[in-house]
Design an enzyme around this catalytic site. Sequence first.
Site, PDB file in Angstrom:
ATOM      1  N   LEU A  51      -4.980  -4.073  -5.103  1.00  0.00           N
ATOM      2  CA  LEU A  51      -5.852  -3.843  -3.950  1.00  0.00           C
ATOM      3  C   LEU A  51      -5.855  -2.376  -3.532  1.00  0.00           C
ATOM      4  O   LEU A  51      -6.844  -1.879  -2.995  1.00  0.00           O
ATOM      5  CB  LEU A  51      -5.403  -4.703  -2.768  1.00  0.00           C
ATOM      6  N   GLY A  52      -4.743  -1.707  -3.768  1.00  0.00           N
ATOM      7  CA  GLY A  52      -4.641  -0.309  -3.369  1.00  0.00           C
ATOM      8  C   GLY A  52      -3.299   0.263  -3.750  1.00  0.00           C
ATOM      9  O   GLY A  52      -2.345  -0.460  -4.023  1.00  0.00           O
ATOM     10  N   GLN A  53      -3.233   1.604  -3.809  1.00  0.00           N
ATOM     11  CA  GLN A  53      -1.999   2.300  -4.130  1.00  0.00           C
ATOM     12  C   GLN A  53      -1.795   3.434  -3.141  1.00  0.00           C
ATOM     13  O   GLN A  53      -2.763   4.083  -2.709  1.00  0.00           O
ATOM     14  CB  GLN A  53      -2.043   2.845  -5.561  1.00  0.00           C
ATOM     15  N   GLY A  54      -0.546   3.659  -2.773  1.00  0.00           N
ATOM     16  CA  GLY A  54      -0.228   4.718  -1.824  1.00  0.00           C
ATOM     17  C   GLY A  54       1.105   5.335  -2.124  1.00  0.00           C
ATOM     18  O   GLY A  54       1.721   5.069  -3.164  1.00  0.00           O
ATOM     19  N   GLN A  77       3.888   4.795  -0.795  1.00  0.00           N
ATOM     20  CA  GLN A  77       5.042   3.915  -0.670  1.00  0.00           C
ATOM     21  C   GLN A  77       5.052   2.785  -1.699  1.00  0.00           C
ATOM     22  O   GLN A  77       6.058   2.112  -1.860  1.00  0.00           O
ATOM     23  CB  GLN A  77       5.081   3.311   0.731  1.00  0.00           C
ATOM     24  N   LYS A 122       3.130  -6.166  -1.628  1.00  0.00           N
ATOM     25  CA  LYS A 122       3.375  -4.728  -1.787  1.00  0.00           C
ATOM     26  C   LYS A 122       4.624  -4.522  -2.628  1.00  0.00           C
ATOM     27  O   LYS A 122       5.720  -4.945  -2.255  1.00  0.00           O
ATOM     28  CB  LYS A 122       3.545  -4.063  -0.431  1.00  0.00           C
ATOM     29  N   ASP A 164       1.920   6.076  11.537  1.00  0.00           N
ATOM     30  CA  ASP A 164       0.926   6.406  10.509  1.00  0.00           C
ATOM     31  C   ASP A 164      -0.419   5.777  10.844  1.00  0.00           C
ATOM     32  O   ASP A 164      -1.056   5.157  10.006  1.00  0.00           O
ATOM     33  CB  ASP A 164       1.410   5.947   9.127  1.00  0.00           C
TER      34      ASP A 164
END
Length: 699
Positions: free
Chosen positions: A380-383, A385, A402, A499
Site C-alpha cells: 500500500l505504501g513505503q516510508g 519506518q 506494517k 508527524d
Amino acid sequence: MCLLLLLFQLMMILLSSPINVLVESVLITAKPGCQTSCGNVTIPFPFGIGSNCYLDPWYAVNCSSDKPFLLRFDLEVLDIWIENGTMLVNHPVLTACNKSYDYRYKHLESVNMENSPFFFSPTKNVFSGLGCDAFAYVYYNESFIAGCYSSCQASGATATRETIGCYGIKCCQTRIPSSLQVFNASVGPLNEGKPSEAENEDCKQGFLVQELWLSRRTGNYGILSHATRVPAVLDWGIRDDSFNSTMIDPLSDCHVFANISIQDGRFVNDTVNISSSFEIPVNKCKCSRGWRGNPYLNPGCQGIGSGSFLLLLLIGAWRLHIIIKRRRDIKLKDKNFKRNGGLLLQQQLTSSDGNVDRSKLFNSKELDKATDHFNVNRILGQGGQGTVYKGMLADGKIIAVKKSKVIDERKIEEFINEVAILSQINHRNVVKLLGCCLETEVPLLVYEFIPNGSLFQYLHDQNEELSFTWEIRLQIATDVAGALSYLHSAASLPIYHRDIKSANILLDEKYRAKIADFGTSRSITIDQTHVTTKVQGTFGYLDPEYFQSSQFTDKSDVYSFGVVLVELLTGKKPISSSTTQDMSRSLTTNFLSMLDNNLFDILDAEVIKGKNEEIMIVANLAKRCLNLNGRKRPPMKEVAMVLEGIRASKRESNVQQNHQEVEYVRTEAIEPWDVASTSASSTFEITAPSLVIQPLLTM
C-alpha cells in the site's frame, strides 16, 4: 542439505525395490498406560478415561456399563474420528403428544457446550421435524435460529419423491448455523390448541440428527415415533489456551476451524460486570499426507509403506528432518519474540490493571497468509519506518500490516509501551492499532484498513472522480482537530503525534478523516506528565521552534496542523522548491505574506466557492497555529472548538433555510392580507447564531 540428498537417494532405492507389500503399523491412539477403548468405541487422546489420560476436563470420558459418556455434558459417545475432528453422540429427541388433540408446544434445553471446544456440525447434521402439522424450531436466547414445518398431506394426487422423503410431508428438515454450541428446541402444532388433520397423528417430534443416518430411513420414519435419542455429529478441536506445540506430532498439520467468544467479568454487588470479551481459536489437526495416526500425540503419526529396512530408515530420517526444522523454527520465533519485547508485552497483558486486549498478539503464520507471503502486489505504501501491506484475515477482515525496519534493541521497552498505549486509543478519527506480531525478525504492526488513501493524494494528485469541495475540506479539518484534541487532552496520558501531515491523514469510505502513523515502529518515552512518540517528522510541517529548543510540545503538533490547514485552503504542497534549504518559497511563508491583502489569489478554486466569512475564519485560525512563538498558538481543544463552531453555524443556517422554505410554501394558501405578517414572523423566528468564536481569532 545433506539430509535432503540422503532422503532423495533412499526414495530412489525404495521405488526401484521389488518389495512392495504394504503392512499396517499398530497405530497409537491413547496416552501410554491409559485405557484405549470403552465397549466398542475407541477413545483416542485428547480424550481419555481416568485422571492424567485426557488433555483437560473437556475431554474426560466416563466408561460405565461399557458405554462411554462425555462427563461435562452427559452425552453418550457412539464414535470418535481423529481424521476429521468429529464424533458421534446420542442426542435427545423432543416429543409432543396428546391424544385429546389439545397440543401445546414443548421445549427442550438439552445441551449447553458454551466455551467448550465442541460444536454441533452444520454440514453433517440436519434439524428435523416429524408428524402431521408439526412445527419444530431451534432457538437461542429467545431468538429463532432455524426451523421447519411438516404438513399432513401433499397438494398433488400422486406420491412423488417429496411425499416419501423428508421434504415437508410428515417430515421436514433444515440446516443449522455454524458455531452452534447451545441446542434449545421447541415442537408443536402450527395452530396451537387445535386438533390435527389426521386422527392417528397424535405425536410431533423435533430433533438434531446425523443427515446420513436420517437419509437411510427415508419412507420409514415410523420407527422414530418412540425414539428418545438419535445420533448427532459434533465437531471438536483443541482450544488455543490448551494448545501446546510440543504435544502435537511434528508430522501433523493444524488449522483454526472455529472461534469461541469468551467474556471476562467480575462480581460486583451480586451482578456480573463484563470487563472485556475476546475470542479463543479452536484448532483441528491431522497427520500430514502419507502418514496416519493420532496427531495430538508426539509421536503419533506413522508412515504407510513397505516393511523394508529402507522404508523404516526413510521414515526415521524424514521425521528427524521435520523435528529439527520445527524446533529450529520454534527457537527462532521464541528468540525474536523475546528480542522484540514479547515478555514485556505479555506482562502488560496479564497485569491486573492492564486493558490491552489479548487479540493484540498475532502470530507470524496468519499474517504471512493474510498478505500472500508479503507479496509486492499487496504493498500500500513505503516510508522511512517500513512498508505497509494490504491483507485479509481468515475471518475476511481487511487489515493493513506494517513491516517495520530494523528496530533498536536498546529501545524495546519504549516500543512495547507505545504499542500498549496506542492499542487503547479508541477514537473514530484515529486509525485503530489492532495488534502486533513479535515472532518475526522485525515487529509487524496490524492496523484497520482505510480504503480511500491519504489526504495528500486527493489534494495534490489529479482526481477527476471527486470534487474536493470546501465542505469536504472543512469536515476533514474538523475531524483531524477533534482527534488531536482527544490525544492531547482526553487520552489517559497526553500523546503527541509528532508527524502530522496530509500523507498521514487517511480517508474512509465516507471521506471522513483518520490520523495514521504514530511512528509505533519507533520508541516512546514516559515522563511524569506526557507521552511522546519519538518520530523525526517531515520537513515543511515541523515546528521552527523545535529546531531551536529540541523539545517537542503539544504546540508543535498545532503548528503541523496549521500547515495542513494551509494545504486544505490552497491545494498546494508545503514545499514548492526542490531544494529544502530554500525557506523563502515555502507554502506557509507565501500564505502568511498574502493573508491580509491577497488571500484569495492563493486559494484553491474549490475553496473560493465556499463562504468568504468561513474561509477567513479558517485562514486566521491557520495564522494563529503558525505563530513562531509556540506559547501564542491556540491549544488543539480551542482549534477544534472553532472549526466545530463553523460547522454548527452551517447546520443552523441550513435549518433556517429549510424552515423559511416551508413557511413560503405554507403562505401560498393564505389570504393576501395575511402574507406580510406571517412572513415577517417566520423571518425572525429562527436566526443564525452569531459567530461568538470571532474573539478567539485575535492575534
